[in-house]
Design a protein around this motif. Structure first.
Motif, PDB file in Angstrom:
ATOM      1  N   ASP A  66       1.148  -1.286   0.118  1.00 39.32           N
ATOM      2  CA  ASP A  66       0.242   0.223   0.069  1.00 39.32           C
ATOM      3  C   ASP A  66       0.893   1.177   0.045  1.00 39.32           C
ATOM      4  O   ASP A  66       1.804   1.515   0.007  1.00 39.32           O
ATOM      5  N   GLN A  67       0.715   2.177  -0.666  1.00 42.36           N
ATOM      6  CA  GLN A  67       1.340   3.745  -1.029  1.00 42.36           C
ATOM      7  C   GLN A  67       1.497   4.598   0.338  1.00 42.36           C
ATOM      8  O   GLN A  67       2.271   4.846   0.372  1.00 42.36           O
ATOM      9  N   VAL A  68       0.121   4.412   1.114  1.00 42.30           N
ATOM     10  CA  VAL A  68      -0.207   5.050   2.690  1.00 42.30           C
ATOM     11  C   VAL A  68       0.938   4.160   3.539  1.00 42.30           C
ATOM     12  O   VAL A  68       2.075   4.985   3.993  1.00 42.30           O
ATOM     13  N   LEU A  69       1.135   3.057   3.521  1.00 46.90           N
ATOM     14  CA  LEU A  69       1.718   1.957   4.485  1.00 46.90           C
ATOM     15  C   LEU A  69       3.131   2.873   4.137  1.00 46.90           C
ATOM     16  O   LEU A  69       4.173   2.893   4.869  1.00 46.90           O
ATOM     17  N   ASP A  70       3.284   2.672   2.401  1.00 48.31           N
ATOM     18  CA  ASP A  70       4.827   2.844   1.840  1.00 48.31           C
ATOM     19  C   ASP A  70       5.427   4.682   3.080  1.00 48.31           C
ATOM     20  O   ASP A  70       7.008   4.200   3.184  1.00 48.31           O
ATOM     21  N   THR A 121     -13.405   4.529  -2.965  1.00 50.28           N
ATOM     22  CA  THR A 121     -12.714   3.994  -4.218  1.00 50.28           C
ATOM     23  C   THR A 121     -13.054   2.609  -3.602  1.00 50.28           C
ATOM     24  O   THR A 121     -13.129   2.491  -2.662  1.00 50.28           O
ATOM     25  N   ASN A 122     -12.963   1.245  -3.970  1.00 44.05           N
ATOM     26  CA  ASN A 122     -12.743   0.355  -3.586  1.00 44.05           C
ATOM     27  C   ASN A 122     -11.481  -0.314  -3.259  1.00 44.05           C
ATOM     28  O   ASN A 122     -10.891  -1.564  -2.770  1.00 44.05           O
ATOM     29  N   TYR A 123     -10.118   0.547  -3.189  1.00 45.99           N
ATOM     30  CA  TYR A 123      -9.321   0.261  -2.789  1.00 45.99           C
ATOM     31  C   TYR A 123      -9.207   0.671  -1.017  1.00 45.99           C
ATOM     32  O   TYR A 123      -9.726   1.440  -0.342  1.00 45.99           O
ATOM     33  N   HIS A 124      -8.954  -0.149  -0.593  1.00 49.77           N
ATOM     34  CA  HIS A 124      -7.676   0.000   1.275  1.00 49.77           C
ATOM     35  C   HIS A 124      -6.610   0.553   1.118  1.00 49.77           C
ATOM     36  O   HIS A 124      -5.626  -0.013   0.669  1.00 49.77           O
ATOM     37  N   TYR A 125      -7.058   1.293   2.203  1.00 51.77           N
ATOM     38  CA  TYR A 125      -5.349   1.992   2.698  1.00 51.77           C
ATOM     39  C   TYR A 125      -4.639   1.799   3.883  1.00 51.77           C
ATOM     40  O   TYR A 125      -6.072   1.318   4.920  1.00 51.77           O
ATOM     41  N   ILE A 126      -3.661   1.507   4.713  1.00 44.89           N
ATOM     42  CA  ILE A 126      -3.059   1.063   5.782  1.00 44.89           C
ATOM     43  C   ILE A 126      -2.871   2.469   7.092  1.00 44.89           C
ATOM     44  O   ILE A 126      -2.818   3.870   6.371  1.00 44.89           O
ATOM     45  N   VAL A 127      -3.846   3.032   7.370  1.00 41.21           N
ATOM     46  CA  VAL A 127      -4.370   4.035   8.365  1.00 41.21           C
ATOM     47  C   VAL A 127      -2.791   4.479   9.215  1.00 41.21           C
ATOM     48  O   VAL A 127      -2.806   3.978  10.578  1.00 41.21           O
ATOM     49  N   PRO A 128      -2.529   5.431   8.896  1.00 40.27           N
ATOM     50  CA  PRO A 128      -1.079   6.186  10.150  1.00 40.27           C
ATOM     51  C   PRO A 128      -1.561   6.631  11.468  1.00 40.27           C
ATOM     52  O   PRO A 128      -2.512   6.556  11.127  1.00 40.27           O
ATOM     53  N   GLU A 129      -0.998   5.833  11.696  1.00 42.00           N
ATOM     54  CA  GLU A 129      -1.436   6.266  13.452  1.00 42.00           C
ATOM     55  C   GLU A 129      -0.552   7.316  14.308  1.00 42.00           C
ATOM     56  O   GLU A 129       0.844   7.082  13.624  1.00 42.00           O
ATOM     57  N   TYR A 167      -0.887  13.042   4.061  1.00 42.68           N
ATOM     58  CA  TYR A 167      -0.645  11.852   4.906  1.00 42.68           C
ATOM     59  C   TYR A 167      -1.340  12.474   5.868  1.00 42.68           C
ATOM     60  O   TYR A 167      -1.552  11.719   7.300  1.00 42.68           O
ATOM     61  N   LEU A 168      -1.411  13.601   6.528  1.00 40.05           N
ATOM     62  CA  LEU A 168      -1.513  13.671   7.944  1.00 40.05           C
ATOM     63  C   LEU A 168      -2.750  13.084   8.187  1.00 40.05           C
ATOM     64  O   LEU A 168      -3.813  12.795   9.111  1.00 40.05           O
ATOM     65  N   LEU A 169      -3.769  14.130   7.141  1.00 39.59           N
ATOM     66  CA  LEU A 169      -5.309  14.034   7.210  1.00 39.59           C
ATOM     67  C   LEU A 169      -5.930  12.661   7.270  1.00 39.59           C
ATOM     68  O   LEU A 169      -6.977  11.936   8.206  1.00 39.59           O
ATOM     69  N   LEU A 170      -5.039  11.883   6.365  1.00 42.50           N
ATOM     70  CA  LEU A 170      -5.370   9.812   6.134  1.00 42.50           C
ATOM     71  C   LEU A 170      -5.101   9.579   7.293  1.00 42.50           C
ATOM     72  O   LEU A 170      -6.138   8.371   7.271  1.00 42.50           O
ATOM     73  N   GLY A 171      -4.702  10.143   8.704  1.00 39.71           N
ATOM     74  CA  GLY A 171      -3.989   9.463   9.602  1.00 39.71           C
ATOM     75  C   GLY A 171      -4.843   9.209  11.064  1.00 39.71           C
ATOM     76  O   GLY A 171      -6.007  10.096  10.722  1.00 39.71           O
ATOM     77  N   GLU A 210      -2.108  15.419  -3.608  1.00 41.66           N
ATOM     78  CA  GLU A 210      -2.917  16.013  -2.020  1.00 41.66           C
ATOM     79  C   GLU A 210      -4.205  16.241  -2.884  1.00 41.66           C
ATOM     80  O   GLU A 210      -5.493  16.785  -2.430  1.00 41.66           O
ATOM     81  N   PRO A 211      -5.168  15.269  -2.461  1.00 44.44           N
ATOM     82  CA  PRO A 211      -6.116  14.496  -2.884  1.00 44.44           C
ATOM     83  C   PRO A 211      -7.351  15.314  -1.767  1.00 44.44           C
ATOM     84  O   PRO A 211      -8.591  15.024  -2.031  1.00 44.44           O
ATOM     85  N   LEU A 212      -6.700  15.492  -0.665  1.00 42.00           N
ATOM     86  CA  LEU A 212      -7.951  16.171   0.084  1.00 42.00           C
ATOM     87  C   LEU A 212      -8.381  17.355   0.038  1.00 42.00           C
ATOM     88  O   LEU A 212      -9.017  18.193   0.724  1.00 42.00           O
ATOM     89  N   LEU A 213      -7.470  17.991  -0.550  1.00 37.74           N
ATOM     90  CA  LEU A 213      -8.118  19.783  -1.850  1.00 37.74           C
ATOM     91  C   LEU A 213      -9.592  19.194  -2.009  1.00 37.74           C
ATOM     92  O   LEU A 213      -9.857  19.847  -2.220  1.00 37.74           O
ATOM     93  N   GLY A 214      -9.847  18.140  -2.124  1.00 40.83           N
ATOM     94  CA  GLY A 214     -10.825  17.639  -2.825  1.00 40.83           C
ATOM     95  C   GLY A 214     -11.816  17.760  -1.699  1.00 40.83           C
ATOM     96  O   GLY A 214     -13.331  17.267  -2.210  1.00 40.83           O
ATOM     97  N   MET A 215     -12.068  17.994  -0.286  1.00 40.14           N
ATOM     98  CA  MET A 215     -12.671  17.416   0.690  1.00 40.14           C
ATOM     99  C   MET A 215     -13.291  18.189   1.107  1.00 40.14           C
ATOM    100  O   MET A 215     -13.181  19.876   1.185  1.00 40.14           O
ATOM    101  N   ASP A 216     -13.943  18.652   2.443  1.00 41.68           N
ATOM    102  CA  ASP A 216     -14.377  19.839   3.550  1.00 41.68           C
ATOM    103  C   ASP A 216     -12.785  20.127   4.011  1.00 41.68           C
ATOM    104  O   ASP A 216     -12.594  18.699   4.939  1.00 41.68           O
ATOM    105  N   LEU A 217     -13.010  20.803   4.094  1.00 38.81           N
ATOM    106  CA  LEU A 217     -11.801  20.868   5.068  1.00 38.81           C
ATOM    107  C   LEU A 217     -11.857  22.581   6.133  1.00 38.81           C
ATOM    108  O   LEU A 217     -13.136  23.116   5.754  1.00 38.81           O
ATOM    109  N   GLN A 218     -11.479  23.067   6.790  1.00 43.25           N
ATOM    110  CA  GLN A 218     -11.488  23.454   7.919  1.00 43.25           C
ATOM    111  C   GLN A 218     -10.113  24.579   7.414  1.00 43.25           C
ATOM    112  O   GLN A 218      -9.332  24.153   6.607  1.00 43.25           O
ATOM    113  N   ASP A 219     -10.607  26.038   8.676  1.00 45.86           N
ATOM    114  CA  ASP A 219      -9.202  26.172   8.188  1.00 45.86           C
ATOM    115  C   ASP A 219      -7.572  26.704   8.513  1.00 45.86           C
ATOM    116  O   ASP A 219      -7.369  26.317   7.772  1.00 45.86           O
ATOM    117  N   LYS A 220      -7.906  25.349   9.424  1.00 45.31           N
ATOM    118  CA  LYS A 220      -6.367  25.314   9.359  1.00 45.31           C
ATOM    119  C   LYS A 220      -5.900  24.480   8.660  1.00 45.31           C
ATOM    120  O   LYS A 220      -4.574  24.364   9.007  1.00 45.31           O
TER     121      LYS A 220
END
Length: 772
Positions: A66-70, A121-129, A167-171, A210-220
């Motif tokens: 998984d690319q996120v685990l990488d 998607t139907n792809y699964h990623y490993i969630v960073p801790e 990366y941080l927001l995905l964890g 940076e796919p999170l730029l397509g999501m609802d984001l807060q000011d921070k």
């Protein structure tokens, strides 16, 4: 004008990576053999793209799991529980797999990291801790080594990394309460170290996703993007950064996205075509725009005229020197090569002209550049004419449209989506009819698909094994599964699904409006690959699909046997769906087909019927403003499929790897009598949503993680069940694994389920003692 690609399928044309990983895990090949297979797949992918004419080719889009685990390993985000493995001198590769799959040997028992869906998607990623005050350090040199490998082959390489903010927001934050974005200042130096190494090796372009730029984001969140990319630009003023967004438009984060100090911005113009004009109006003068016009998520052939309209619009505004052409996102989500489909069905013969897999999509990107720049005009114009002929033929094909299906939906009633009585009434009738224990035990449906079972299926499909011989073998396997479940003491049994290949493919093969490939595999997670059906036309059910095996299994035992079905939303989500009508309409068609199957099962004496909907939440639009519309039609489709039965028939559903808090009201509106969910990796955290909402129906919180080979103790499962009873009454709870057991081995399955039944027995004794 340049072409580039965001990512390529990494499993290999014939799933070479899957086989190599699984052989390595079972000790059949060495680590050197595994890594050699990986190098070969990378090399073939790079050569293919170069020979096709792609100008910038992605590097580090390949992954063993998984690319996120990488990325987690690259920046040293290794959870503390894996430190013992490091002390034992485990290899980086084995540490990597342990983080993904768990580790249970050498006296150590380490739980795997959490896994969840990659956006919608139907792809699964490993969630960073992440932990408060966490430090990061460069632990893996993967991207640099792969860049050097590509460079040595003469590949015009573009290294790809998940951007630091996404990366941080995905964890997930672990331990103390804190905001994971507080870690950005300590994470960025590692990114800078990686970028410096790439620049020193000669990298000119680097793609930061940076796919999170397509999501609802807060000011921070927006401030975090601004801070991170200012630091990167100030540190590397000469390095060309291509910022990739995908899966959604960026209009709601437009100001942030277009003003980040990058050299190029990539847009997904398949998902949100209408964003192009607004982005161009606000784009800084020197920023290049990458147009994602070839669909990286679906398998339909590109409409060149439509794409050229967008390209020409951008060229007129920006000039061709500031325009890139690309797929909408990584091609990870589509099959490898349509040319592999040599043995094809009659339906696929006609449908084939409308399709494009990863290999063909690369050619489409190159052809669009040729058309836009008038290169090789005569040959390229012939491609344009052939493309338009195929596009037009699809619009009028009689293979697609079924008047009976359209008429049925037109005459459908609102009452079709309503059970006869509310759950409180049904629960009493079901208790009388089913007579179950407290903490009833069951499994989610499938049992291990051994090599022998898969071999029988292959032989049967090739004509090497007759239908009678094949059915006899499946009957014997089913009976063994029933007898074993009786022996271990499960309350509600399953037939094991030995006749099924995939939970969606199996149904699609029996429904009209679907077509199938032989080599159309895509990665779901790790070594797990699926072969999604292609929904090309109106959907209907010609005949019963599951009644034969359900009734056979029920005839073998006095215990209850569940009928097992896949729900309409999941069949939709896990297929490649026609794009010539709204997805909601296609889902309704599937719902009525499943409704017919549910009625047939009930009429043949099946008293418990499970309609799995693991994909319901993953279908949520990425922007909240679109949620309500989607959930209305998705929940309605499930209810249509489930509501044609009597009150005493118990309807189950199953969902996995979902965060339910935001949609709990809609989960309740599905009105399933029993819902089973994934909770073991999250240590029952997901149950809080059901408790806070005061969910009225029954729930089976998964008590062990089937995606990991480790076998938990019965005491561990009791601990989880006691956590469950602290938030929900015992009368509401079922005991089951997280998911189906198809991908597990029989030895671990038998032991895990024995322990699960022991845990349920222990909980019943606790209830009995309390009552005394």
């Amino acid at each position: 004008m340049q072409t580039h690609n965001l990512g390529y399928p990494r499993i290999g044309a014939h799933r070479e990576l899957k086989k190599a990983c699984e052989n390595y895990w079972s000790g059949k090949i060495s680590q050197a053999d595994l890594l050699d297979t990986a190098r070969q797949i990378r090399s073939e992918n790079w050569k293919l793209q170069k020979e096709s004419g792609i100008d910038l080719i992605p590097v580090n889009d390949f992954s063993l799991y998984d690319q996120v685990l990488d990325m987690s390993l690259m920046v040293g985000a290794i959870p503390k529980r894996f430190q013992a493995l490091l002390k034992q001198g485990i290899s980086p590769t084995d540490l990597y797999f342990a983080m993904a799959r768990g580790y249970q040997k050498d006296g150590l028992d380490v739980v795997a990291m959490e896994m969840t869906k990659w956006f919608d998607t139907n792809y699964h990623y490993i969630v960073p801790e992440f932990y408060e005050n966490q430090t990061f350090t460069k632990t893996s040199n993967k991207v640099v080594e792969e860049y050097k490998e590509a460079k040595a082959m003469g590949i015009p390489a573009k290294p790809v990394l998940i951007g630091p903010v996404s990366y941080l927001l995905l964890g997930k934050e672990k331990g103390a309460s804190f905001d994971k974005l507080e870690l950005l200042s300590s994470l960025l130096p590692v990114y800078l170290e990686i970028l410096k190494a790439l620049q020193q090796e000669g990298a000119n372009w680097v793609q930061l996703d940076e796919p999170l730029l397509g999501m609802d984001l807060q000011d921070k969140d927006n401030r975090a993007f601004e801070y991170a990319y200012k630091v990167i630009r100030d540190t590397f003023p000469e390095l060309k950064i291509l910022l990739a967004t995908y899966f959604e438009g960026i209009q709601h984060n437009l100001k942030t996205a277009v003003n980040l100090p990058v050299c190029a911005l990539h847009l997904d113009l398949v998902r949100r075509t209408q964003q192009l004009e607004e982005v161009m109006e606000n784009l800084p003068e020197k920023t290049t725009l990458s147009l994602g016009v070839v669909d990286g998520r679906n398998i339909w052939r590109n409409d060149y005229e439509q794409s050229l309209g967008l390209i020409n619009q951008a060229v007129q505004k920006l000039g061709d020197g500031r325009v890139f052409i690309a797929p909408s996102c990584s091609l990870l989500h589509v099959p490898y090569d349509l040319a592999l489909e040599k043995d094809q069905s009659a339906d696929l013969t006609e449908v084939r002209q409308w399709l494009a897999f990863a290999r063909q999509k690369i050619d489409e990107v190159v052809t669009l550049k040729q058309l836009a720049t008038k290169v090789g005009t005569e040959e390229v114009e012939a491609k344009l004419r052939a493309n338009q002929k195929a596009v037009e033929s699809r619009k009028v094909s009689e293979l697609i449209h079924n008047s009976k299906v359209k008429e049925r939906l037109k005459a459908a009633l609102t009452e079709d989506a309503e059970r006869r009585n509310p759950f409180a009434v049904r629960k009493v009738k079901q208790a009388e009819a089913l007579n179950l224990n407290i903490y009833p035990t069951t499994t989610i449906g499938s049992f291990p698909q051994t090599k022998e079972v898969r071999r029988w299926r292959r032989q049967h499909k090739k004509g090497e094994l007759s239908a009678d011989a094949y059915n006899q073998l499946i009957e014997e396997e089913t009976e063994k599964a029933i007898r074993w479940q009786e022996e271990v003491g499960l309350d509600v049994l399953v037939h094991g699904e030995f006749e099924r290949n995939d939970m969606v493919e199996y149904f699609g093969e029996q429904l009209e409006g679907f077509v199938f490939t032989r080599y159309g595999w895509v990665q779901s997670y790790g070594s797990r690959c699926v072969k999604p059906p292609i929904i090309f036309g109106d959907v209907s059910r010609p005949e019963a699909m599951t009644v034969k095996w359900a009734t056979f299994a029920q005839s073998l035992t006095d215990k209850l046997v569940k009928g097992m079905l896949t729900g309409p939303v999941t069949i939709l989500q896990w297929s490649f769906v026609r794009n010539d009508q709204p997805r909601a309409e296609t889902c309704r068609q599937i719902a009525y087909a499943i409704r017919d199957e549910v009625s047939d099962l009930e009429n043949h004496g099946i008293k418990v019927i499970q309609i799995d909907e693991p994909a319901l939440r993953e279908g949520l639009p990425l922007l909240r403003k679109h949620w309500e519309h989607y959930l209305d039609w998705a929940v309605s489709a499930f209810r249509v499929s489930a509501s044609g039965v009597q009150d005493k028939t118990q309807i189950h559903t199953h969902m996995c790897y979902s965060e339910f808090n935001d949609i709990i009201r809609h989960i309740a509106a599905m009105d399933a009598d029993v819902i089973s969910i994934e909770t073991s990796r999250s240590q029952m955290e997901l149950l809080d949503a059901f408790a806070d909402f005061q969910y009225p129906n029954e729930i089976g919180p998964g008590v062990y993680d089937i995606h990991s080979p480790r076998i938990p103790t019965s005491e561990e499962m009791i601990t989880l069940l006691r956590k469950a009873t602290s938030v929900l009454p015992a009368e509401q709870l079922w005991v089951n694994p997280d998911c189906g057991l198809k991908t597990r081995g029989w030895q671990e399955t038998r032991e895990a389920l024995k322990r699960m039944v022991e845990a349920a027995t222990g909980m019943r004794e606790l209830v009995s003692d309390t009552a005394l």
